[in-house]
Design a protein around this motif. Sequence first.
Motif, PDB file in Angstrom:
ATOM      1  N   ARG A  45      37.611  48.115  63.152  1.00  0.00           N
ATOM      2  CA  ARG A  45      37.400  49.209  64.081  1.00  0.00           C
ATOM      3  C   ARG A  45      37.817  50.517  63.422  1.00  0.00           C
ATOM      4  NH1 ARG A  45      40.620  48.364  69.308  1.00  0.00           N
ATOM      5  NH2 ARG A  45      38.915  46.936  69.819  1.00  0.00           N
ATOM      6  N   GLU A  46      37.043  51.566  63.675  1.00  0.00           N
ATOM      7  CA  GLU A  46      37.375  52.858  63.089  1.00  0.00           C
ATOM      8  C   GLU A  46      37.275  53.958  64.134  1.00  0.00           C
ATOM      9  OE1 GLU A  46      34.648  54.174  60.074  1.00  0.00           O
ATOM     10  OE2 GLU A  46      32.871  53.697  61.260  1.00  0.00           O
ATOM     11  N   LEU A  47      38.055  54.990  63.917  1.00  0.00           N
ATOM     12  CA  LEU A  47      38.015  56.147  64.792  1.00  0.00           C
ATOM     13  C   LEU A  47      36.725  56.906  64.561  1.00  0.00           C
ATOM     14  CD1 LEU A  47      39.390  58.249  66.687  1.00  0.00           C
ATOM     15  CD2 LEU A  47      40.245  59.326  64.604  1.00  0.00           C
ATOM     16  N   VAL A  48      36.102  57.323  65.647  1.00  0.00           N
ATOM     17  CA  VAL A  48      34.918  58.169  65.566  1.00  0.00           C
ATOM     18  C   VAL A  48      35.324  59.615  65.825  1.00  0.00           C
ATOM     19  CG1 VAL A  48      32.673  58.692  66.585  1.00  0.00           C
ATOM     20  CG2 VAL A  48      33.377  56.307  66.272  1.00  0.00           C
ATOM     21  N   ALA A  49      35.918  59.853  66.996  1.00  0.00           N
ATOM     22  CA  ALA A  49      36.298  61.216  67.359  1.00  0.00           C
ATOM     23  C   ALA A  49      37.322  61.188  68.485  1.00  0.00           C
ATOM     24  CB  ALA A  49      35.072  62.026  67.798  1.00  0.00           C
ATOM     25  N   LEU A  50      38.150  62.232  68.516  1.00  0.00           N
ATOM     26  CA  LEU A  50      39.124  62.405  69.585  1.00  0.00           C
ATOM     27  C   LEU A  50      39.050  63.830  70.099  1.00  0.00           C
ATOM     28  CD1 LEU A  50      42.311  60.708  68.044  1.00  0.00           C
ATOM     29  CD2 LEU A  50      40.858  59.786  69.849  1.00  0.00           C
ATOM     30  N   THR A  57      39.379  69.012  68.811  1.00  0.00           N
ATOM     31  CA  THR A  57      38.650  67.818  68.401  1.00  0.00           C
ATOM     32  C   THR A  57      39.032  67.365  66.997  1.00  0.00           C
ATOM     33  OG1 THR A  57      36.819  69.182  67.599  1.00  0.00           O
ATOM     34  CG2 THR A  57      36.672  68.375  69.859  1.00  0.00           C
ATOM     35  N   THR A  58      38.900  66.071  66.798  1.00  0.00           N
ATOM     36  CA  THR A  58      39.115  65.449  65.498  1.00  0.00           C
ATOM     37  C   THR A  58      37.975  64.475  65.265  1.00  0.00           C
ATOM     38  OG1 THR A  58      41.523  65.583  65.756  1.00  0.00           O
ATOM     39  CG2 THR A  58      40.684  64.067  64.083  1.00  0.00           C
ATOM     40  N   TYR A  59      37.440  64.457  64.053  1.00  0.00           N
ATOM     41  CA  TYR A  59      36.337  63.559  63.722  1.00  0.00           C
ATOM     42  C   TYR A  59      36.641  62.776  62.455  1.00  0.00           C
ATOM     43  CZ  TYR A  59      33.539  66.428  66.911  1.00  0.00           C
ATOM     44  OH  TYR A  59      33.061  67.086  68.014  1.00  0.00           O
ATOM     45  N   ALA A  60      36.046  61.596  62.384  1.00  0.00           N
ATOM     46  CA  ALA A  60      36.025  60.896  61.114  1.00  0.00           C
ATOM     47  C   ALA A  60      35.254  61.772  60.126  1.00  0.00           C
ATOM     48  CB  ALA A  60      35.334  59.555  61.273  1.00  0.00           C
ATOM     49  N   ASP A  61      35.760  61.874  58.913  1.00  0.00           N
ATOM     50  CA  ASP A  61      35.151  62.777  57.940  1.00  0.00           C
ATOM     51  C   ASP A  61      33.664  62.491  57.733  1.00  0.00           C
ATOM     52  OD1 ASP A  61      38.091  63.017  55.785  1.00  0.00           O
ATOM     53  OD2 ASP A  61      37.483  64.160  57.551  1.00  0.00           O
ATOM     54  N   SER A  62      33.317  61.228  57.747  1.00  0.00           N
ATOM     55  CA  SER A  62      31.932  60.844  57.446  1.00  0.00           C
ATOM     56  C   SER A  62      30.964  61.212  58.570  1.00  0.00           C
ATOM     57  CB  SER A  62      31.846  59.343  57.191  1.00  0.00           C
ATOM     58  OG  SER A  62      32.257  58.631  58.341  1.00  0.00           O
ATOM     59  N   LEU A  63      31.495  61.578  59.731  1.00  0.00           N
ATOM     60  CA  LEU A  63      30.641  61.835  60.884  1.00  0.00           C
ATOM     61  C   LEU A  63      30.552  63.312  61.251  1.00  0.00           C
ATOM     62  CD1 LEU A  63      31.793  58.885  63.154  1.00  0.00           C
ATOM     63  CD2 LEU A  63      29.836  58.964  61.609  1.00  0.00           C
ATOM     64  N   LYS A  64      31.345  64.121  60.596  1.00  0.00           N
ATOM     65  CA  LYS A  64      31.337  65.550  60.911  1.00  0.00           C
ATOM     66  C   LYS A  64      29.943  66.121  60.710  1.00  0.00           C
ATOM     67  CE  LYS A  64      36.171  66.523  59.794  1.00  0.00           C
ATOM     68  NZ  LYS A  64      37.093  67.197  58.853  1.00  0.00           N
ATOM     69  N   GLY A  65      29.544  66.916  61.687  1.00  0.00           N
ATOM     70  CA  GLY A  65      28.235  67.549  61.606  1.00  0.00           C
ATOM     71  C   GLY A  65      27.130  66.771  62.287  1.00  0.00           C
ATOM     72  N   ARG A  66      27.326  65.485  62.517  1.00  0.00           N
ATOM     73  CA  ARG A  66      26.303  64.692  63.193  1.00  0.00           C
ATOM     74  C   ARG A  66      26.730  64.312  64.616  1.00  0.00           C
ATOM     75  NH1 ARG A  66      24.731  59.785  61.661  1.00  0.00           N
ATOM     76  NH2 ARG A  66      26.655  59.214  60.581  1.00  0.00           N
ATOM     77  N   GLN A  81      27.938  62.966  71.670  1.00  0.00           N
ATOM     78  CA  GLN A  81      26.562  63.263  71.278  1.00  0.00           C
ATOM     79  C   GLN A  81      26.386  62.851  69.824  1.00  0.00           C
ATOM     80  OE1 GLN A  81      23.907  64.581  73.127  1.00  0.00           O
ATOM     81  NE2 GLN A  81      22.716  64.075  71.309  1.00  0.00           N
ATOM     82  N   MET A  82      25.436  61.953  69.592  1.00  0.00           N
ATOM     83  CA  MET A  82      25.217  61.423  68.249  1.00  0.00           C
ATOM     84  C   MET A  82      23.813  61.805  67.793  1.00  0.00           C
ATOM     85  SD  MET A  82      26.964  57.657  68.680  1.00  0.00           S
ATOM     86  CE  MET A  82      25.736  57.090  69.844  1.00  0.00           C
ATOM     87  N   ASN A  83      23.737  62.577  66.741  1.00  0.00           N
ATOM     88  CA  ASN A  83      22.457  63.038  66.201  1.00  0.00           C
ATOM     89  C   ASN A  83      22.235  62.474  64.806  1.00  0.00           C
ATOM     90  OD1 ASN A  83      22.085  64.635  68.527  1.00  0.00           O
ATOM     91  ND2 ASN A  83      23.147  66.362  67.579  1.00  0.00           N
ATOM     92  N   SER A  84      21.008  62.536  64.362  1.00  0.00           N
ATOM     93  CA  SER A  84      20.646  62.074  63.015  1.00  0.00           C
ATOM     94  C   SER A  84      21.232  60.699  62.744  1.00  0.00           C
ATOM     95  CB  SER A  84      21.140  63.075  61.957  1.00  0.00           C
ATOM     96  OG  SER A  84      20.593  64.355  62.191  1.00  0.00           O
ATOM     97  N   LEU A  85      21.029  59.796  63.673  1.00  0.00           N
ATOM     98  CA  LEU A  85      21.620  58.472  63.567  1.00  0.00           C
ATOM     99  C   LEU A  85      21.054  57.705  62.383  1.00  0.00           C
ATOM    100  CD1 LEU A  85      21.839  57.664  67.351  1.00  0.00           C
ATOM    101  CD2 LEU A  85      23.755  57.602  65.752  1.00  0.00           C
ATOM    102  N   ARG A  86      21.921  56.879  61.816  1.00  0.00           N
ATOM    103  CA  ARG A  86      21.582  56.069  60.646  1.00  0.00           C
ATOM    104  C   ARG A  86      21.833  54.604  60.974  1.00  0.00           C
ATOM    105  NH1 ARG A  86      25.482  59.755  56.787  1.00  0.00           N
ATOM    106  NH2 ARG A  86      24.286  61.714  56.941  1.00  0.00           N
ATOM    107  N   PRO A  87      21.175  53.711  60.257  1.00  0.00           N
ATOM    108  CA  PRO A  87      21.426  52.277  60.510  1.00  0.00           C
ATOM    109  C   PRO A  87      22.901  51.906  60.398  1.00  0.00           C
ATOM    110  CG  PRO A  87      19.451  52.545  59.199  1.00  0.00           C
ATOM    111  CD  PRO A  87      20.065  53.914  59.326  1.00  0.00           C
ATOM    112  N   GLU A  88      23.629  52.577  59.533  1.00  0.00           N
ATOM    113  CA  GLU A  88      25.052  52.266  59.377  1.00  0.00           C
ATOM    114  C   GLU A  88      25.901  52.726  60.562  1.00  0.00           C
ATOM    115  OE1 GLU A  88      23.127  53.940  57.205  1.00  0.00           O
ATOM    116  OE2 GLU A  88      24.210  55.636  56.294  1.00  0.00           O
ATOM    117  N   ASP A  89      25.314  53.458  61.488  1.00  0.00           N
ATOM    118  CA  ASP A  89      26.017  53.820  62.717  1.00  0.00           C
ATOM    119  C   ASP A  89      25.958  52.694  63.756  1.00  0.00           C
ATOM    120  OD1 ASP A  89      24.662  57.112  62.335  1.00  0.00           O
ATOM    121  OD2 ASP A  89      26.720  56.469  61.903  1.00  0.00           O
ATOM    122  N   THR A  90      25.204  51.652  63.461  1.00  0.00           N
ATOM    123  CA  THR A  90      25.116  50.518  64.373  1.00  0.00           C
ATOM    124  C   THR A  90      26.489  49.891  64.564  1.00  0.00           C
ATOM    125  OG1 THR A  90      22.820  50.031  63.792  1.00  0.00           O
ATOM    126  CG2 THR A  90      24.136  48.212  64.687  1.00  0.00           C
ATOM    127  N   ALA A  91      26.908  49.783  65.815  1.00  0.00           N
ATOM    128  CA  ALA A  91      28.250  49.278  66.119  1.00  0.00           C
ATOM    129  C   ALA A  91      28.406  49.192  67.630  1.00  0.00           C
ATOM    130  CB  ALA A  91      29.318  50.200  65.545  1.00  0.00           C
TER     131      ALA A  91
END
Length: 117
Positions: A45-50, A57-66, A81-91
């Motif tokens: 499990r990983e943090l996405v945002a708080l 706000t705080t974001y996982a570095d890999s998700l900033k901007g999306r 709000q999740m934009n520009s979704l990628r297959p690796e965002d599947t969870a």
Amino acid sequence: QVQLVESGGGLVQAGGSLRLSCAASENIFRINNMGWYRQAPGKQRELVALITSGGITTYADSLKGRFTISRDNAKNTVYLQMNSLRPEDTAVYNCVVRSGWDNTMHWGQGTQVTVSS
């Protein structure tokens, strides 16, 4: 008993968008931080945002901007709000709420997000 009701997950194509919502029950006292975690199959499990009660706000570095987290304090609701979704965002995405003077942590039941390539 505190309840968190999540909605908004589903199947989307790569490049698409989804908006997750998590509403906390009205009986929850003094909501502090709200946020989102996720867990992909076979991964930790990983943090996405708080977001704090003051809107910081705080974001996982890999998700900033999306991804963008927000909250409506009048509705006890946090959004993702999740934009520009990628297959690796599947969870499975879980919302989390901390409340009370002791910052008790409450978890939502999870909502599946699947991004197809």
